[in-house]
Design a protein around this motif. Structure first.
Motif, mmCIF file in Angstrom:
data_model
loop_
_atom_site.group_PDB
_atom_site.id
_atom_site.type_symbol
_atom_site.label_atom_id
_atom_site.label_comp_id
_atom_site.label_asym_id
_atom_site.label_seq_id
_atom_site.Cartn_x
_atom_site.Cartn_y
_atom_site.Cartn_z
ATOM 1 N N TRP A 1 40.722 45.648 50.396
ATOM 2 C CA TRP A 1 39.682 45.993 49.425
ATOM 3 C C TRP A 1 38.780 44.781 49.268
ATOM 4 O O TRP A 1 39.223 43.719 48.842
ATOM 5 C CB TRP A 1 40.295 46.374 48.082
ATOM 6 C CG TRP A 1 40.865 47.739 48.126
ATOM 7 C CD1 TRP A 1 42.161 48.078 48.394
ATOM 8 C CD2 TRP A 1 40.161 48.963 47.972
ATOM 9 N NE1 TRP A 1 42.304 49.437 48.403
ATOM 10 C CE2 TRP A 1 41.090 50.008 48.136
ATOM 11 C CE3 TRP A 1 38.834 49.288 47.700
ATOM 12 C CZ2 TRP A 1 40.739 51.351 48.048
ATOM 13 C CZ3 TRP A 1 38.488 50.613 47.601
ATOM 14 C CH2 TRP A 1 39.425 51.629 47.779
ATOM 15 N N THR B 1 36.244 42.097 47.853
ATOM 16 C CA THR B 1 36.063 41.562 46.504
ATOM 17 C C THR B 1 35.013 40.462 46.508
ATOM 18 O O THR B 1 35.264 39.354 46.034
ATOM 19 C CB THR B 1 37.390 41.017 45.955
ATOM 20 O OG1 THR B 1 37.887 40.033 46.866
ATOM 21 C CG2 THR B 1 38.426 42.101 45.759
ATOM 22 N N SER B 2 33.841 40.781 47.034
ATOM 23 C CA SER B 2 32.784 39.772 47.108
ATOM 24 C C SER B 2 32.121 39.530 45.759
ATOM 25 O O SER B 2 31.444 38.529 45.572
ATOM 26 C CB SER B 2 31.712 40.202 48.119
ATOM 27 O OG SER B 2 30.947 41.281 47.593
ATOM 28 N N ASP C 1 30.429 45.547 48.511
ATOM 29 C CA ASP C 1 31.835 45.933 48.636
ATOM 30 C C ASP C 1 31.959 47.402 49.026
ATOM 31 O O ASP C 1 32.772 47.759 49.878
ATOM 32 C CB ASP C 1 32.585 45.687 47.324
ATOM 33 C CG ASP C 1 32.796 44.211 47.032
ATOM 34 O OD1 ASP C 1 32.531 43.369 47.918
ATOM 35 O OD2 ASP C 1 33.223 43.897 45.905
ATOM 36 N N LYS D 1 35.514 49.075 41.995
ATOM 37 C CA LYS D 1 36.312 48.378 40.965
ATOM 38 C C LYS D 1 35.406 47.573 40.078
ATOM 39 O O LYS D 1 34.405 47.124 40.420
ATOM 40 C CB LYS D 1 37.331 47.466 41.628
ATOM 41 C CG LYS D 1 38.379 48.261 42.383
ATOM 42 C CD LYS D 1 39.401 47.337 42.953
ATOM 43 C CE LYS D 1 40.473 48.148 43.643
ATOM 44 N NZ LYS D 1 41.545 47.368 44.133
#
Length: 67
Positions: free
Chosen positions: A22, A24-25, A31, A67
């Motif tokens: 996943w 997470t930049s 993302d 997220k």
């Protein structure tokens, strides 16, 4: 066209990483784009492998979640 030339262990590892990673930049849109690209790669890879995938190895295609 991408041609995959991987042994079974490498194929399994690649699929596992595609499914578990996943991004997470911190940039929600970036993302989401990367996750969507990984899901497309997964689809192409699964289609390429066809019957050589062990039964029950693949989880259902994950939903894109922000997220």
């Amino acid at each position: 066209m991408i041609v995959f030339d991987l042994n079974q262990n490498d194929s399994d590892a690649l699929l596992r990483h595609i499914e578990e990673f996943w991004p997470t930049s911190g940039d929600i849109r970036e993302d989401a784009r990367l996750r969507e690209a990984l899901l497309e790669l997964r689809s192409a890879f699964v289609a390429h492998l066809g019957d050589s995938i062990a039964p029950g190895f693949l989880a259902p295609e994950p939903m894109l979640q922000l997220k």
